[in-house]
Motif scaffolding. Sequence first.
Motif, PDB file in Angstrom:
ATOM      1  N   TYR A 188       0.869  -1.173   0.000  1.00  0.00           N
ATOM      2  CA  TYR A 188       0.000   0.000   0.000  1.00  0.00           C
ATOM      3  C   TYR A 188       0.906   1.222   0.000  1.00  0.00           C
ATOM      4  O   TYR A 188       1.260   1.751   1.043  1.00  0.00           O
ATOM      5  N   ASP A 189       1.308   1.653  -1.184  1.00  0.00           N
ATOM      6  CA  ASP A 189       2.199   2.802  -1.328  1.00  0.00           C
ATOM      7  C   ASP A 189       1.401   4.024  -1.746  1.00  0.00           C
ATOM      8  O   ASP A 189       0.486   3.938  -2.568  1.00  0.00           O
ATOM      9  N   VAL A 190       1.753   5.182  -1.187  1.00  0.00           N
ATOM     10  CA  VAL A 190       1.090   6.438  -1.534  1.00  0.00           C
ATOM     11  C   VAL A 190       2.155   7.480  -1.841  1.00  0.00           C
ATOM     12  O   VAL A 190       3.072   7.691  -1.049  1.00  0.00           O
ATOM     13  N   ASN A 191       2.021   8.127  -2.998  1.00  0.00           N
ATOM     14  CA  ASN A 191       2.900   9.225  -3.361  1.00  0.00           C
ATOM     15  C   ASN A 191       2.114  10.526  -3.216  1.00  0.00           C
ATOM     16  O   ASN A 191       1.173  10.771  -3.958  1.00  0.00           O
ATOM     17  N   ASP A 192       2.482  11.343  -2.235  1.00  0.00           N
ATOM     18  CA  ASP A 192       1.803  12.632  -2.044  1.00  0.00           C
ATOM     19  C   ASP A 192       2.803  13.783  -2.091  1.00  0.00           C
ATOM     20  O   ASP A 192       2.635  14.809  -1.435  1.00  0.00           O
ATOM     21  N   THR A 193       3.863  13.612  -2.902  1.00  0.00           N
ATOM     22  CA  THR A 193       4.928  14.620  -2.952  1.00  0.00           C
ATOM     23  C   THR A 193       4.746  15.615  -4.090  1.00  0.00           C
ATOM     24  O   THR A 193       5.532  16.550  -4.207  1.00  0.00           O
ATOM     25  N   LEU A 194       3.725  15.442  -4.936  1.00  0.00           N
ATOM     26  CA  LEU A 194       3.521  16.339  -6.063  1.00  0.00           C
ATOM     27  C   LEU A 194       2.964  17.686  -5.604  1.00  0.00           C
ATOM     28  O   LEU A 194       2.343  17.785  -4.537  1.00  0.00           O
ATOM     29  N   PHE A 195       3.183  18.695  -6.429  1.00  0.00           N
ATOM     30  CA  PHE A 195       2.637  20.016  -6.130  1.00  0.00           C
ATOM     31  C   PHE A 195       1.176  20.056  -6.574  1.00  0.00           C
ATOM     32  O   PHE A 195       0.868  19.920  -7.760  1.00  0.00           O
ATOM     33  N   PRO A 220     -10.691  16.611  -8.249  1.00  0.00           N
ATOM     34  CA  PRO A 220      -9.449  15.918  -8.619  1.00  0.00           C
ATOM     35  C   PRO A 220      -8.755  15.286  -7.420  1.00  0.00           C
ATOM     36  O   PRO A 220      -9.011  15.650  -6.265  1.00  0.00           O
ATOM     37  N   GLN A 221      -7.875  14.357  -7.712  1.00  0.00           N
ATOM     38  CA  GLN A 221      -7.031  13.721  -6.708  1.00  0.00           C
ATOM     39  C   GLN A 221      -5.645  14.331  -6.732  1.00  0.00           C
ATOM     40  O   GLN A 221      -5.188  14.789  -7.779  1.00  0.00           O
ATOM     41  N   GLY A 222      -4.964  14.265  -5.604  1.00  0.00           N
ATOM     42  CA  GLY A 222      -3.583  14.715  -5.567  1.00  0.00           C
ATOM     43  C   GLY A 222      -2.604  13.614  -5.220  1.00  0.00           C
ATOM     44  O   GLY A 222      -1.397  13.819  -5.276  1.00  0.00           O
ATOM     45  N   LYS A 223      -3.106  12.435  -4.870  1.00  0.00           N
ATOM     46  CA  LYS A 223      -2.249  11.336  -4.447  1.00  0.00           C
ATOM     47  C   LYS A 223      -2.223  10.233  -5.501  1.00  0.00           C
ATOM     48  O   LYS A 223      -3.196  10.013  -6.207  1.00  0.00           O
ATOM     49  N   GLU A 224      -1.101   9.549  -5.545  1.00  0.00           N
ATOM     50  CA  GLU A 224      -0.938   8.380  -6.402  1.00  0.00           C
ATOM     51  C   GLU A 224      -0.782   7.148  -5.506  1.00  0.00           C
ATOM     52  O   GLU A 224       0.014   7.154  -4.572  1.00  0.00           O
ATOM     53  N   TYR A 225      -1.534   6.111  -5.822  1.00  0.00           N
ATOM     54  CA  TYR A 225      -1.569   4.914  -4.983  1.00  0.00           C
ATOM     55  C   TYR A 225      -1.028   3.702  -5.741  1.00  0.00           C
ATOM     56  O   TYR A 225      -1.129   3.608  -6.965  1.00  0.00           O
ATOM     57  N   ALA A 226      -0.510   2.761  -4.997  1.00  0.00           N
ATOM     58  CA  ALA A 226      -0.212   1.411  -5.486  1.00  0.00           C
ATOM     59  C   ALA A 226      -0.663   0.463  -4.381  1.00  0.00           C
ATOM     60  O   ALA A 226      -0.048   0.412  -3.309  1.00  0.00           O
ATOM     61  N   VAL A 227      -1.749  -0.265  -4.623  1.00  0.00           N
ATOM     62  CA  VAL A 227      -2.411  -1.019  -3.554  1.00  0.00           C
ATOM     63  C   VAL A 227      -2.686  -2.439  -4.027  1.00  0.00           C
ATOM     64  O   VAL A 227      -3.276  -2.647  -5.089  1.00  0.00           O
ATOM     65  N   SER A 228      -2.281  -3.414  -3.244  1.00  0.00           N
ATOM     66  CA  SER A 228      -2.576  -4.804  -3.566  1.00  0.00           C
ATOM     67  C   SER A 228      -3.966  -5.167  -3.074  1.00  0.00           C
ATOM     68  O   SER A 228      -4.558  -4.479  -2.240  1.00  0.00           O
ATOM     69  N   CYS A 284      -6.214  -8.836  -7.378  1.00  0.00           N
ATOM     70  CA  CYS A 284      -6.149  -7.568  -8.103  1.00  0.00           C
ATOM     71  C   CYS A 284      -5.134  -6.637  -7.452  1.00  0.00           C
ATOM     72  O   CYS A 284      -4.771  -6.807  -6.278  1.00  0.00           O
ATOM     73  N   GLU A 285      -4.679  -5.667  -8.226  1.00  0.00           N
ATOM     74  CA  GLU A 285      -3.836  -4.574  -7.747  1.00  0.00           C
ATOM     75  C   GLU A 285      -4.345  -3.294  -8.383  1.00  0.00           C
ATOM     76  O   GLU A 285      -4.647  -3.270  -9.575  1.00  0.00           O
ATOM     77  N   TYR A 286      -4.420  -2.217  -7.606  1.00  0.00           N
ATOM     78  CA  TYR A 286      -4.877  -0.921  -8.127  1.00  0.00           C
ATOM     79  C   TYR A 286      -3.744   0.094  -8.082  1.00  0.00           C
ATOM     80  O   TYR A 286      -2.986   0.156  -7.102  1.00  0.00           O
ATOM     81  N   ARG A 287      -3.644   0.882  -9.150  1.00  0.00           N
ATOM     82  CA  ARG A 287      -2.683   1.979  -9.212  1.00  0.00           C
ATOM     83  C   ARG A 287      -3.330   3.175  -9.887  1.00  0.00           C
ATOM     84  O   ARG A 287      -4.242   3.022 -10.700  1.00  0.00           O
ATOM     85  N   ASN A 288      -2.846   4.355  -9.559  1.00  0.00           N
ATOM     86  CA  ASN A 288      -3.195   5.555 -10.326  1.00  0.00           C
ATOM     87  C   ASN A 288      -1.956   6.444 -10.407  1.00  0.00           C
ATOM     88  O   ASN A 288      -1.102   6.418  -9.508  1.00  0.00           O
ATOM     89  N   ILE A 345     -13.505  -1.851  -3.771  1.00  0.00           N
ATOM     90  CA  ILE A 345     -13.557  -0.489  -3.255  1.00  0.00           C
ATOM     91  C   ILE A 345     -12.164   0.138  -3.380  1.00  0.00           C
ATOM     92  O   ILE A 345     -11.185  -0.397  -2.864  1.00  0.00           O
ATOM     93  N   LEU A 346     -12.075   1.267  -4.074  1.00  0.00           N
ATOM     94  CA  LEU A 346     -10.790   1.929  -4.285  1.00  0.00           C
ATOM     95  C   LEU A 346     -10.382   2.723  -3.044  1.00  0.00           C
ATOM     96  O   LEU A 346     -11.228   3.072  -2.218  1.00  0.00           O
ATOM     97  N   PRO A 347      -9.094   3.035  -2.892  1.00  0.00           N
ATOM     98  CA  PRO A 347      -8.631   3.698  -1.662  1.00  0.00           C
ATOM     99  C   PRO A 347      -9.088   5.142  -1.515  1.00  0.00           C
ATOM    100  O   PRO A 347      -9.024   5.698  -0.411  1.00  0.00           O
ATOM    101  N   GLU A 348      -9.524   5.776  -2.601  1.00  0.00           N
ATOM    102  CA  GLU A 348      -9.989   7.152  -2.519  1.00  0.00           C
ATOM    103  C   GLU A 348     -11.059   7.356  -3.588  1.00  0.00           C
ATOM    104  O   GLU A 348     -11.046   6.693  -4.629  1.00  0.00           O
TER     105      GLU A 348
END
Length: 501
Positions: free
Chosen positions: A2-9, A29-37, A89-93, A474-477
């Motif tokens: 369960y990785d989250v990238n929230d470093t973008l501007f 809009p979303q500001g975070k990028e996820y990688a979730v198993s 499944c694995e979800y990413r955005n 169900i997606l993380p966000e």
Amino acid sequence: MYDVNDTLFISVPAEEDQENPWLRGAWRPQGKEYAVSGDELTIIGSIPEELDGIYVRNTHNNATTPTGIYHPFDGDGMLHAIRFRDGTCEYRNAFVRTTGFLAEQGAKKALWPGILQPQEYQRRGWGSMGSMKDNAGTDVIAHAGHLIATMSQGSEPWCLSPDTLETLGPNKNWAKLVPDGLSSHYKVDNATGEMTFFNYPQKAPFMNYGVVNKADNLVHYVPIELPGPRWPHDLGMTEHYSILHDLPYFFDEELLKKGIHKGSFHDDIPARFGVIPRYGTSADVRWFEAKPCWVMHLSNCFEDGDWVVQDGCIWDNLVKPPVGVEEDAHAIYARIRRNVDMHPTGAHLYRWMFNMVTGEVREFPLDDEVSEFPVISNDVVGRPYRYSYNALFEKGEWHLNGLKRYDLHTGEAVRLEFGPGRWGSEPAIARPAGSSAEDDGYCIVFITDLIQDRSECVIYRADDLTGDPVCTVILPERISVGTHSCWVEGDRIAGEGRAAR
């Protein structure tokens, strides 16, 4: 995982502080990028064991506060992908990291105007108007081992890893050979692995057409002579032909010379559809005239004896964005709402037939209900087919509130409605290996539920849309509503060459 990238501007105001209706609610809009198993996701029901592939959807998801009037199709491209395999499944955005996106991340502000105010540009842009940021937020498809994301006016061919969604950059083999970019709705022929595409610059000859082979090499690229600059949106493909669109919506050429984009629909000029051999030139195009109309999306095209058949959603009443106008924001928002509402357009499923021997044209409706965003199984693209899955729309909004499956052999149709406050996206049809019939598989769609404040990936049987979902992930966000999607079969993730069923 369960990785989250929230470093973008991210500078778009919070939903509760947002005045623009296209940056809140279903469009938030979303500001975070996820990688979730799948172990970290809530799954209702069971993922089918035989489901093997990736469902990917593109989304206009703005990262920075707009410089002017924001249209919902201005946002930065963000891909949402869910990988199915062996009942898991694995979800990413991830944002598509275009040159424009990275420049704005570095500047920490918006640098380009949107589609409604091209005259406000301060630096070179992309697309047919040459003044917008290349947001790559409209279309997505898989070819030759990578995803390709673009915006409708024409992007560089942005390649992304189907496994990680990492932006790999413009296509290394042939991007430099297509300076006018890649417009949305390129098509892949599963039988040959070839991809056909087009673009439409605002300079003569006003269209280009090309073919990329399964090894990802540009093997055909030719100019197509049109009477002037046009704004087509889709491209047809059959086993031996492509179908080009010259439609009677275009900008005033004299005003264009002054940098003013004033588009008009000319209901006294026929629509023209050009049937070109897959490896043909402008001289080989057979132009067929039909009633004046605009066409946003096609279901499919195929050959039937001497006939080339094109199915898609015809717009009887063209409604386009108020490009280049000077009005206050609230007046523009009202016009955008009418623009994205499918009901005033009268869009409905329609068939055109072009006889390659006699030159005869036949055209007639296949249904009268408003629908758009038609999709079919990848296995029948360009070939005779039976089923089209079309999106239905909430009246007065752009929101996709359900699906309608057309049986083009029997004329029957079935409906699926998502329910109150639940807005979907373009679905995809996923046929597992060994499937027998065209609808022997699954219909997959992302649904954003404003009442429960969540988003879901919902799987239905493609042959039984009226039944309960097979599975809901169900997606993380909660994600923004989006545009186009694709299904990447497990045996196409690494490259082309899949045996057609």
